[in-house]
Design an enzyme around this catalytic site. Structure first.
Site, PDB file in Angstrom:
ATOM      1  CG  HIS A 102      -0.577   0.044   2.548  1.00  0.00           C
ATOM      2  ND1 HIS A 102       0.065   0.862   3.082  1.00  0.00           N
ATOM      3  CD2 HIS A 102      -0.358  -1.205   3.513  1.00  0.00           C
ATOM      4  CE1 HIS A 102       0.329   0.608   4.344  1.00  0.00           C
ATOM      5  NE2 HIS A 102       0.224  -0.621   4.479  1.00  0.00           N
ATOM      6  CG  ASP A 104      -2.964   3.894   2.514  1.00  0.00           C
ATOM      7  OD1 ASP A 104      -2.318   3.072   2.242  1.00  0.00           O
ATOM      8  OD2 ASP A 104      -3.975   3.885   3.263  1.00  0.00           O
ATOM      9  CG  ASP A 134       2.126   0.170   8.033  1.00  0.00           C
ATOM     10  OD1 ASP A 134       1.878  -0.488   6.923  1.00  0.00           O
ATOM     11  OD2 ASP A 134       1.368   0.322   8.721  1.00  0.00           O
ATOM     12  CD  GLU A 168      -3.214  -1.940   4.816  1.00  0.00           C
ATOM     13  OE1 GLU A 168      -3.437  -2.989   5.576  1.00  0.00           O
ATOM     14  OE2 GLU A 168      -3.033  -0.914   5.416  1.00  0.00           O
ATOM     15  CD  GLU A 169      -2.094   1.782   7.453  1.00  0.00           C
ATOM     16  OE1 GLU A 169      -2.735   1.371   8.182  1.00  0.00           O
ATOM     17  OE2 GLU A 169      -0.926   1.582   7.387  1.00  0.00           O
TER      18      GLU A 169
HETATM   19 ZN   LIG Z   1       0.542  -1.705   6.228  1.00  0.00          ZN
END
Ligand SMILES: [Zn+2]
Length: 463
Positions: A102, A104, A134, A168-169
């Site tokens: 991802h 974002d 992340d 995704e977040e």
């Molecule tokens: Zn992640």
């Protein structure tokens, strides 16, 4: 037809070719540059549709196009960009492999940080900033690897589909969920996927180095509770008080000890960890293997217990209350939110238990729900992932684990993609990987990125 570098039926086989085929010095420079550049492109996802991934998506698409790929940008809403590209493998009859990351990130307040969270600063061999773990690190590793393949004339056996996603977040509505609903054809033939939250070092004490590789995820069950009662004056007798009913239900949910339910992934994890500690793995089906027996086993596993413990049962944590507004007015209803997580196979029990815990005067429903996942750990793919890590960190052990939360893999699972969490990083002792997720001073060592590129390259060429 090219043969795989590793015999996929033999987990102990060593690759036939040089392990660094495909990786050159430039790939090691680029992975750092790309991580840093992507961090500088602020793709904060504030939830409820507020995000802007397009600058990062354009950056990624340019890097892929320079390597001869033909990326497409896809948006459900303006600025919420996803990038998908397919790299043809040498064996057209082989299943395709999905690699997804991802774009974002969650918000970061510069006031809390030692280094500006969107600086991408490289200091003392460490890249700093929101997304360093992340998961702009993995995005950068994937770019560095496929570009190196292009320079050195290496191709994987399987088609590789690269997907860089928005949102995704939050709910993935503008990201993986949208891609799966509207552009499923881009993922034709994909049977397995690799993405975040696995392949990182856990220093487990006594010199033991572990790399948990994710082969499952608990499901997401975000609940809304609504208690009903009789509104009235706060000075009167009222045995139908919605606030009291809600508080009692929330208390019962918080205090509920969910029963042990050991999934295949968790059993494999506990078995591997016990053996590495020189213990005889327990018989999980023995009625005597209860909470106390599990606690005793976990206590002997040291720091490794931390990545198993959240996944031996369902969980429900009350997280928000919404009730009343005036001290002398009893409201007619009261609400609460509960973060529930459900093991693979645990959904029916979860629903029945919530019905019982909430009782007759409190309704509950899912306001957001995502499926649990389980991928096989006795597969040739899982063996290749473990081998690649152990090759570049001799003496370390890759072990299966189940994630306590969820990722985009849940959405791609709807297309039949079995997801593994594999974003390899070799981390030094004392580096608190878990604290980096959504945490302050998120950062990644340059050495860890180099390790990740080498491991990914080796694994991807062997699959
Ligand atoms: Zn992640």
């Amino acid at each position: 037809m090219a043969e795989p570098l590793v015999d996929p039926t033999d987990p102990t086989a060593r690759p036939r070719a040089l392990p660094q085929a495909g990786i050159d010095d430039r790939a090691l420079l680029e992975v750092v540059e790309f991580t840093s550049d992507l961090i500088r492109l602020d793709t904060t996802n504030r939830g409820a549709g507020r995000g802007h991934e397009r600058p990062a998506a354009e950056y990624v698409a340019e890097r892929l196009a320079e390597a001869g790929l033909e990326p497409v940008l896809l948006e459900k809403a303006r600025g919420r960009s996803n990038v998908v590209a397919r790299l043809p493998g040498t064996d057209p009859s082989a299943d395709a492999l999905l690699l997804h990351g991802h774009l974002d990130v969650v918000p970061a307040d510069p006031a809390d940080w030692s280094v500006h969270p969107f600086s991408g600063e490289v200091r003392d061999g460490v890249v700093w900033g929101r997304g360093a773990i992340d998961m702009k690190d993995m995005d950068a590793m994937l770019l560095a690897v496929v570009r190196a393949w292009n320079r050195t004339g290496v191709r994987p056996r399987r088609d590789v589909v690269l997907a860089f996603t928005a949102d995704e977040e939050d709910s993935a509505e503008f990201g993986a969920a949208y891609l799966v609903q509207q552009h499923a054809d881009l993922f034709d033939g994909c049977t397995e996927g690799l993405s975040e939250s696995g392949g990182f070092t856990v220093h487990a004490g006594d010199g033991l180095r572990l790399y948990p590789v994710a082969a499952g995820e608990r499901g997401t069950a975000w609940l809304r509770l609504t208690a009903h009662g009789r509104a009235g004056h706060g000075s009167k007798v009222n045995r139908e008080n919605a606030v009291s009913r809600l508080a009692a239900a929330v208390h019962r949910i918080a205090e509920h000890r969910w029963p042990l339910r050991l999934t295949d992934t968790v059993r494999a994890s506990l078995t591997a960890l016990a053996e590495l500690r020189g213990l005889t793995p327990p018989d999980f089906d023995d009625p005597g293997f209860d909470d106390a027996a599990l606690d005793a086993l976990l206590a002997r596993l040291g720091p490794a217990a931390a990545f198993v413990e959240p996944t031996v049962r369902n969980s429900t944590n009350p997280t928000a209350l919404e009730a009343g507004g005036k001290v002398n007015v009893i409201p007619g209803s009261a609400g609460a939110l509960v973060d529930g997580r459900v093991l693979p196979g645990g959904e029916a029990e979860f629903t029945a238990t919530l019905d019982a815990l909430t009782g007759p005067h409190v309704e509950w429903d899912y306001y957001h729900r995502e499926i649990p996942l389980q991928a096989p750990v006795d597969s040739a793919t899982f063996a290749v992932l473990c081998e690649a890590i152990e090759h570049f960190d001799p003496g370390a052990h890759a072990v299966p684990y189940c994630m306590s939360g969820g990722t985009d893999a849940k959405h791609f699972a709807r297309l039949g993609v079995r997801g593994y969490g594999f974003s390899p990083l070799r981390l030094p002792p004392g580096f608190d990987y878990g604290a980096m997720y959504h945490g302050v001073d998120e950062r990644v060592p340059v050495d860890a990125l180099h390790f990740g590129v080498r491991v990914l390259n080796r694994a991807l060429l062997a699959l």
